[in-house]
Design a protein around this motif. Structure first.
Motif, PDB file in Angstrom:
ATOM      1  N   LEU A  29      66.676 -22.236  -9.095  1.00  0.00           N
ATOM      2  CA  LEU A  29      66.845 -21.876  -7.687  1.00  0.00           C
ATOM      3  C   LEU A  29      67.991 -22.682  -7.079  1.00  0.00           C
ATOM      4  O   LEU A  29      68.828 -22.136  -6.360  1.00  0.00           O
ATOM      5  CB  LEU A  29      65.547 -22.112  -6.917  1.00  0.00           C
ATOM      6  CG  LEU A  29      65.624 -21.884  -5.411  1.00  0.00           C
ATOM      7  CD1 LEU A  29      66.061 -20.450  -5.082  1.00  0.00           C
ATOM      8  CD2 LEU A  29      64.282 -22.208  -4.760  1.00  0.00           C
ATOM      9  N   ALA A  30      68.056 -23.972  -7.381  1.00  0.00           N
ATOM     10  CA  ALA A  30      69.142 -24.812  -6.868  1.00  0.00           C
ATOM     11  C   ALA A  30      70.497 -24.284  -7.329  1.00  0.00           C
ATOM     12  O   ALA A  30      71.451 -24.220  -6.548  1.00  0.00           O
ATOM     13  CB  ALA A  30      68.947 -26.257  -7.318  1.00  0.00           C
ATOM     14  N   TRP A  31      70.568 -23.887  -8.618  1.00  0.00           N
ATOM     15  CA  TRP A  31      71.815 -23.342  -9.151  1.00  0.00           C
ATOM     16  C   TRP A  31      72.204 -22.066  -8.392  1.00  0.00           C
ATOM     17  O   TRP A  31      73.361 -21.895  -7.997  1.00  0.00           O
ATOM     18  CB  TRP A  31      71.661 -23.049 -10.645  1.00  0.00           C
ATOM     19  CG  TRP A  31      72.870 -22.401 -11.228  1.00  0.00           C
ATOM     20  CD1 TRP A  31      73.988 -23.024 -11.695  1.00  0.00           C
ATOM     21  CD2 TRP A  31      73.103 -21.001 -11.373  1.00  0.00           C
ATOM     22  NE1 TRP A  31      74.899 -22.090 -12.121  1.00  0.00           N
ATOM     23  CE2 TRP A  31      74.378 -20.838 -11.932  1.00  0.00           C
ATOM     24  CE3 TRP A  31      72.349 -19.869 -11.085  1.00  0.00           C
ATOM     25  CZ2 TRP A  31      74.914 -19.587 -12.205  1.00  0.00           C
ATOM     26  CZ3 TRP A  31      72.888 -18.624 -11.361  1.00  0.00           C
ATOM     27  CH2 TRP A  31      74.158 -18.500 -11.918  1.00  0.00           C
ATOM     28  N   SER A  32      71.237 -21.181  -8.173  1.00  0.00           N
ATOM     29  CA  SER A  32      71.516 -19.922  -7.461  1.00  0.00           C
ATOM     30  C   SER A  32      72.003 -20.186  -6.046  1.00  0.00           C
ATOM     31  O   SER A  32      72.978 -19.573  -5.589  1.00  0.00           O
ATOM     32  CB  SER A  32      70.266 -19.040  -7.413  1.00  0.00           C
ATOM     33  OG  SER A  32      69.880 -18.660  -8.702  1.00  0.00           O
ATOM     34  N   LEU A  33      71.342 -21.089  -5.348  1.00  0.00           N
ATOM     35  CA  LEU A  33      71.746 -21.397  -3.974  1.00  0.00           C
ATOM     36  C   LEU A  33      73.134 -22.034  -3.934  1.00  0.00           C
ATOM     37  O   LEU A  33      73.925 -21.758  -3.030  1.00  0.00           O
ATOM     38  CB  LEU A  33      70.715 -22.299  -3.307  1.00  0.00           C
ATOM     39  CG  LEU A  33      69.345 -21.644  -3.086  1.00  0.00           C
ATOM     40  CD1 LEU A  33      68.356 -22.667  -2.548  1.00  0.00           C
ATOM     41  CD2 LEU A  33      69.442 -20.433  -2.181  1.00  0.00           C
ATOM     42  N   ARG A  34      73.440 -22.883  -4.934  1.00  0.00           N
ATOM     43  CA  ARG A  34      74.785 -23.473  -5.024  1.00  0.00           C
ATOM     44  C   ARG A  34      75.837 -22.393  -5.235  1.00  0.00           C
ATOM     45  O   ARG A  34      76.917 -22.416  -4.641  1.00  0.00           O
ATOM     46  CB  ARG A  34      74.834 -24.490  -6.162  1.00  0.00           C
ATOM     47  CG  ARG A  34      75.176 -25.876  -5.720  1.00  0.00           C
ATOM     48  CD  ARG A  34      75.357 -26.897  -6.833  1.00  0.00           C
ATOM     49  NE  ARG A  34      74.701 -26.649  -8.091  1.00  0.00           N
ATOM     50  CZ  ARG A  34      73.455 -27.002  -8.397  1.00  0.00           C
ATOM     51  NH1 ARG A  34      72.705 -27.623  -7.517  1.00  0.00           N
ATOM     52  NH2 ARG A  34      72.947 -26.745  -9.584  1.00  0.00           N
ATOM     53  N   GLN A  35      75.539 -21.439  -6.111  1.00  0.00           N
ATOM     54  CA  GLN A  35      76.475 -20.340  -6.363  1.00  0.00           C
ATOM     55  C   GLN A  35      76.756 -19.560  -5.083  1.00  0.00           C
ATOM     56  O   GLN A  35      77.901 -19.238  -4.782  1.00  0.00           O
ATOM     57  CB  GLN A  35      75.914 -19.391  -7.432  1.00  0.00           C
ATOM     58  CG  GLN A  35      75.844 -19.966  -8.817  1.00  0.00           C
ATOM     59  CD  GLN A  35      77.224 -20.215  -9.376  1.00  0.00           C
ATOM     60  OE1 GLN A  35      78.064 -19.328  -9.422  1.00  0.00           O
ATOM     61  NE2 GLN A  35      77.464 -21.443  -9.799  1.00  0.00           N
ATOM     62  N   ILE A  36      75.704 -19.264  -4.324  1.00  0.00           N
ATOM     63  CA  ILE A  36      75.869 -18.521  -3.069  1.00  0.00           C
ATOM     64  C   ILE A  36      76.648 -19.352  -2.057  1.00  0.00           C
ATOM     65  O   ILE A  36      77.539 -18.833  -1.376  1.00  0.00           O
ATOM     66  CB  ILE A  36      74.502 -18.083  -2.517  1.00  0.00           C
ATOM     67  CG1 ILE A  36      73.869 -17.054  -3.470  1.00  0.00           C
ATOM     68  CG2 ILE A  36      74.640 -17.510  -1.105  1.00  0.00           C
ATOM     69  CD1 ILE A  36      72.408 -16.770  -3.214  1.00  0.00           C
ATOM     70  N   ALA A  37      76.363 -20.646  -1.977  1.00  0.00           N
ATOM     71  CA  ALA A  37      77.083 -21.514  -1.042  1.00  0.00           C
ATOM     72  C   ALA A  37      78.565 -21.593  -1.387  1.00  0.00           C
ATOM     73  O   ALA A  37      79.420 -21.586  -0.497  1.00  0.00           O
ATOM     74  CB  ALA A  37      76.466 -22.915  -1.046  1.00  0.00           C
ATOM     75  N   GLU A  38      78.866 -21.652  -2.670  1.00  0.00           N
ATOM     76  CA  GLU A  38      80.260 -21.812  -3.105  1.00  0.00           C
ATOM     77  C   GLU A  38      81.037 -20.497  -3.123  1.00  0.00           C
ATOM     78  O   GLU A  38      82.243 -20.494  -2.901  1.00  0.00           O
ATOM     79  CB  GLU A  38      80.301 -22.456  -4.492  1.00  0.00           C
ATOM     80  CG  GLU A  38      79.820 -23.890  -4.501  1.00  0.00           C
ATOM     81  CD  GLU A  38      79.698 -24.473  -5.900  1.00  0.00           C
ATOM     82  OE1 GLU A  38      80.083 -23.804  -6.888  1.00  0.00           O
ATOM     83  OE2 GLU A  38      79.205 -25.616  -6.003  1.00  0.00           O
ATOM     84  N   HIS A  39      80.350 -19.397  -3.432  1.00  0.00           N
ATOM     85  CA  HIS A  39      81.058 -18.137  -3.655  1.00  0.00           C
ATOM     86  C   HIS A  39      80.642 -17.009  -2.712  1.00  0.00           C
ATOM     87  O   HIS A  39      81.124 -15.887  -2.853  1.00  0.00           O
ATOM     88  CB  HIS A  39      80.859 -17.683  -5.106  1.00  0.00           C
ATOM     89  CG  HIS A  39      81.258 -18.718  -6.104  1.00  0.00           C
ATOM     90  ND1 HIS A  39      82.564 -19.058  -6.358  1.00  0.00           N
ATOM     91  CD2 HIS A  39      80.510 -19.529  -6.890  1.00  0.00           C
ATOM     92  CE1 HIS A  39      82.607 -20.010  -7.274  1.00  0.00           C
ATOM     93  NE2 HIS A  39      81.373 -20.320  -7.608  1.00  0.00           N
ATOM     94  N   GLY A  40      79.735 -17.287  -1.793  1.00  0.00           N
ATOM     95  CA  GLY A  40      79.307 -16.290  -0.822  1.00  0.00           C
ATOM     96  C   GLY A  40      78.432 -15.210  -1.445  1.00  0.00           C
ATOM     97  O   GLY A  40      77.940 -15.333  -2.563  1.00  0.00           O
ATOM     98  N   ALA A  41      78.258 -14.136  -0.682  1.00  0.00           N
ATOM     99  CA  ALA A  41      77.370 -13.044  -1.097  1.00  0.00           C
ATOM    100  C   ALA A  41      77.798 -12.420  -2.418  1.00  0.00           C
ATOM    101  O   ALA A  41      76.951 -11.916  -3.170  1.00  0.00           O
ATOM    102  CB  ALA A  41      77.316 -11.980  -0.007  1.00  0.00           C
ATOM    103  N   ASP A  42      79.091 -12.451  -2.740  1.00  0.00           N
ATOM    104  CA  ASP A  42      79.552 -11.877  -4.006  1.00  0.00           C
ATOM    105  C   ASP A  42      78.906 -12.549  -5.217  1.00  0.00           C
ATOM    106  O   ASP A  42      78.732 -11.912  -6.246  1.00  0.00           O
ATOM    107  CB  ASP A  42      81.074 -11.955  -4.130  1.00  0.00           C
ATOM    108  CG  ASP A  42      81.775 -10.794  -3.456  1.00  0.00           C
ATOM    109  OD1 ASP A  42      81.088  -9.842  -3.029  1.00  0.00           O
ATOM    110  OD2 ASP A  42      83.011 -10.848  -3.357  1.00  0.00           O
ATOM    111  N   ALA A  43      78.549 -13.821  -5.090  1.00  0.00           N
ATOM    112  CA  ALA A  43      77.871 -14.510  -6.199  1.00  0.00           C
ATOM    113  C   ALA A  43      76.554 -13.821  -6.526  1.00  0.00           C
ATOM    114  O   ALA A  43      76.169 -13.729  -7.684  1.00  0.00           O
ATOM    115  CB  ALA A  43      77.621 -15.968  -5.846  1.00  0.00           C
ATOM    116  N   PHE A  44      75.890 -13.331  -5.501  1.00  0.00           N
ATOM    117  CA  PHE A  44      74.606 -12.660  -5.694  1.00  0.00           C
ATOM    118  C   PHE A  44      74.786 -11.217  -6.144  1.00  0.00           C
ATOM    119  O   PHE A  44      74.123 -10.758  -7.060  1.00  0.00           O
ATOM    120  CB  PHE A  44      73.795 -12.697  -4.393  1.00  0.00           C
ATOM    121  CG  PHE A  44      72.421 -12.131  -4.533  1.00  0.00           C
ATOM    122  CD1 PHE A  44      71.391 -12.909  -5.019  1.00  0.00           C
ATOM    123  CD2 PHE A  44      72.154 -10.821  -4.174  1.00  0.00           C
ATOM    124  CE1 PHE A  44      70.110 -12.391  -5.163  1.00  0.00           C
ATOM    125  CE2 PHE A  44      70.886 -10.286  -4.312  1.00  0.00           C
ATOM    126  CZ  PHE A  44      69.857 -11.079  -4.807  1.00  0.00           C
TER     127      PHE A  44
END
Length: 69
Positions: A29-44
């Motif tokens: 979950l931490a990794w996913s939230l970091r990805q979203i924080a760093e790359h925005g909605a496109d990460a998801f």
């Protein structure tokens, strides 16, 4: 009944439950939230989170989506 992957997150290695006050670490979950924080909605929707979800769903094993390759 938890899957092996679920047990690895929510139980101690000996299979006992966490006690009140013990820290629950959710690294995926931490990794996913970091990805979203760093790359925005496109990460998801288009990034690594989406790629892992796609891999897991296509394999018939959604837990595979959480594996780090």
């Amino acid at each position: 009944m938890l899957s092996a992957d679920g047990a690895a997150v929510y139980l101690h290695p000996d299979g006992s439950a966490l006690r009140a006050g013990e820290r629950l670490v959710q690294a995926d979950l931490a990794w996913s939230l970091r990805q979203i924080a760093e790359h925005g909605a496109d990460a998801f929707y288009r990034g690594e989170i989406a790629a892992r979800a796609d891999t897991g769903l296509r394999s018939g094993r959604p837990s595979a989506a959480r594996r780090r390759y």
